[in-house]
Structures are given as C-alpha cells and as structure tokens.
Motif scaffolding. Sequence first.
Motif, short mmCIF file in Angstrom:
data_model
loop_
_atom_site.label_atom_id
_atom_site.label_comp_id
_atom_site.label_asym_id
_atom_site.label_seq_id
_atom_site.Cartn_x
_atom_site.Cartn_y
_atom_site.Cartn_z
N ALA A 142 -2.56 5.12 0.93
CA ALA A 142 -2.90 3.91 0.17
C ALA A 142 -1.64 3.24 -0.37
CB ALA A 142 -3.86 4.25 -0.97
N GLU A 143 -0.72 4.03 -0.89
CA GLU A 143 0.54 3.48 -1.40
C GLU A 143 1.38 2.89 -0.25
OE1 GLU A 143 1.08 2.74 -4.33
OE2 GLU A 143 0.69 4.36 -5.75
N GLN A 144 1.30 3.51 0.90
CA GLN A 144 2.03 3.01 2.07
C GLN A 144 1.49 1.63 2.48
OE1 GLN A 144 1.81 5.38 5.74
NE2 GLN A 144 4.03 5.62 5.52
N ARG A 145 0.19 1.47 2.44
CA ARG A 145 -0.42 0.17 2.77
C ARG A 145 0.02 -0.91 1.78
NH1 ARG A 145 -4.64 3.68 4.01
NH2 ARG A 145 -5.67 3.37 2.00
N LEU A 146 0.29 -0.50 0.55
CA LEU A 146 0.76 -1.44 -0.47
C LEU A 146 2.27 -1.67 -0.41
CD1 LEU A 146 -1.35 -0.14 -3.50
CD2 LEU A 146 -1.70 -2.28 -2.22
N GLY A 147 2.94 -0.97 0.49
CA GLY A 147 4.39 -1.12 0.63
C GLY A 147 5.20 -0.33 -0.40
N ARG A 148 4.56 0.58 -1.11
CA ARG A 148 5.27 1.36 -2.14
C ARG A 148 5.75 2.70 -1.62
NH1 ARG A 148 3.76 0.95 -7.85
NH2 ARG A 148 2.74 2.97 -7.61
N VAL A 149 5.34 3.07 -0.41
CA VAL A 149 5.84 4.25 0.29
C VAL A 149 6.34 3.75 1.64
CG1 VAL A 149 5.18 6.43 1.40
CG2 VAL A 149 4.36 5.91 -0.90
N ALA A 150 7.54 4.17 2.01
CA ALA A 150 8.17 3.70 3.25
C ALA A 150 7.30 3.98 4.46
CB ALA A 150 9.54 4.36 3.42
N ALA A 151 7.37 3.09 5.43
CA ALA A 151 6.61 3.25 6.67
C ALA A 151 7.05 4.48 7.44
CB ALA A 151 6.75 2.00 7.54
N THR A 152 8.25 4.97 7.18
CA THR A 152 8.76 6.16 7.88
C THR A 152 8.19 7.46 7.34
OG1 THR A 152 10.66 6.19 6.39
CG2 THR A 152 10.94 5.04 8.51
N VAL A 153 7.53 7.41 6.19
CA VAL A 153 6.93 8.61 5.60
C VAL A 153 5.58 8.87 6.28
CG1 VAL A 153 5.92 9.59 3.49
CG2 VAL A 153 8.06 8.31 3.36
N ASP A 154 5.38 10.08 6.73
CA ASP A 154 4.10 10.48 7.32
C ASP A 154 3.25 11.11 6.21
OD1 ASP A 154 2.21 11.06 9.44
OD2 ASP A 154 2.85 13.16 9.23
N PRO A 155 2.23 10.41 5.69
CA PRO A 155 1.47 10.93 4.55
C PRO A 155 0.92 12.35 4.74
CG PRO A 155 0.98 8.62 4.80
CD PRO A 155 1.80 9.03 6.01
N PRO A 156 0.33 12.71 5.90
CA PRO A 156 -0.17 14.08 6.01
C PRO A 156 0.93 15.14 5.93
CG PRO A 156 -1.18 12.69 7.69
CD PRO A 156 -0.09 11.89 7.06
N THR A 157 2.09 14.84 6.52
CA THR A 157 3.20 15.80 6.48
C THR A 157 3.77 15.91 5.08
OG1 THR A 157 3.70 15.33 8.78
CG2 THR A 157 5.44 16.37 7.48
N ALA A 158 3.92 14.77 4.39
CA ALA A 158 4.43 14.78 3.02
C ALA A 158 3.48 15.55 2.10
CB ALA A 158 4.64 13.36 2.51
N ALA A 159 2.18 15.33 2.26
CA ALA A 159 1.20 16.05 1.44
C ALA A 159 1.26 17.55 1.72
CB ALA A 159 -0.20 15.50 1.69
N LEU A 160 1.37 17.91 3.00
CA LEU A 160 1.49 19.33 3.36
C LEU A 160 2.74 19.94 2.74
CD1 LEU A 160 0.62 21.84 4.94
CD2 LEU A 160 1.83 20.90 6.92
N ALA A 161 3.85 19.22 2.78
CA ALA A 161 5.09 19.73 2.18
C ALA A 161 4.92 19.95 0.68
CB ALA A 161 6.24 18.77 2.47
#
Length: 195
Positions: A142-161
């Motif tokens: 959701a934050e990525q869609r708003l442009g507040r998280v870079a497009a290069t961040v993979d949300p599932p991988t970041a959450a897993l980390a």
Amino acid sequence: MSPRGVATPDVRERLFAAAERIVERDGPGALTSRAVTTEAGCAKGLLHAHFAGFDAFVAELCLDRFARTATGARALSARAGQGTVARNLDTVIRVLFDSGGLALSALAMTRPEATARIRAALGGTAPGFTAIQEALTGYLAAEQRLGRVAATVDPPTAALALVGTAHHLLMTGGADAPDPRPAMQRLVGALLGAP
C-alpha cells in the motif's frame, strides 16, 4: 485477593499481565502457577480453573500476544500514507519485544508441552508470524502504491526479512542479550533504503 466464590473479572488478561510482570522482573525461571496467582492477587487455584495446566497457560499467553501483534499489524494498512513508514513498522515490531516478548519466548522454549501446543495452534488457525508477515506485506505494498516505498523494494521479501529477523531475535535472545529493537530499526532502514 478476590474472596472465594466471587467472580474475578478479566481472569485471562489479569493472569497474563501478572505473568509478564514476573518474567520481566525475575526472569522465566521464576514463573510458576503460584507466582502468577500471587502476583495477580487472586486465589491459588484460579489459573488451573481456567487453563488445562501450566503449560496450557504458557501456550495461551504466547498465542494471545501473537494475536495482539497480528491485530496491530493488520491495522497498518489503514495507516498507509500517514506518519513515516519506518515509524509505522517500528510500532508493530516493538510489540513483539515489549511486554516480556524475549523472556516469554525463552519460557515457552523451556517447556516442551507449551511449545508443542503453540506449534499446533500456529499450524491451525491461530494468528502468528505468518499473519504478521502477510499484514506487513499488505502495508508495504500500500505504501509502495502511494510512492512512499521505493519500487525496487519487494514487499513480500521485506516483510519476510522483518518477521524472520524478529523471530530469530526472539528465539535466540536472552536476559543478557542486547536490546533487539535498535537492530530491527537498522533493518527497517536498510530494507527501505533509508540512510
């Protein structure tokens, strides 16, 4: 102390809060059913009247705290676009480590029956690390869609980390281990590309 035969309001939470205070103050080795009921100021048999033994109590306490964290993580999506992403993530992550999270994890690991109960519940429908990971993934997307998280961040991988690191720190930390929260903050910064 509640007199015999008089209902004790919010028994579960009262006993859970007492257990957390004991573990925080005196460590997991000090936690016994008698210590919990004494700390809670209630009748000695109250714990066993509401739980199928001490291991069941420990398992339910851990599962309850996982559920609280999962609820907080699910609420993150409503906060997309508000505050900072790092602070919003930190709010959820801190819940895992506050209220004796490290000590409760250590306690559960020393009680094989409690650990088995927790694993069985998490393998079923009880919310745990998987629910937290899914909620963080949704929030980051959701934050990525708003442009507040870079497009290069993979949300599932970041959450897993984030969840994997929190799990590691909870399971390997002890009373003498450094505070895990600064490490989690650095991880959030690294994942989000913050300086």
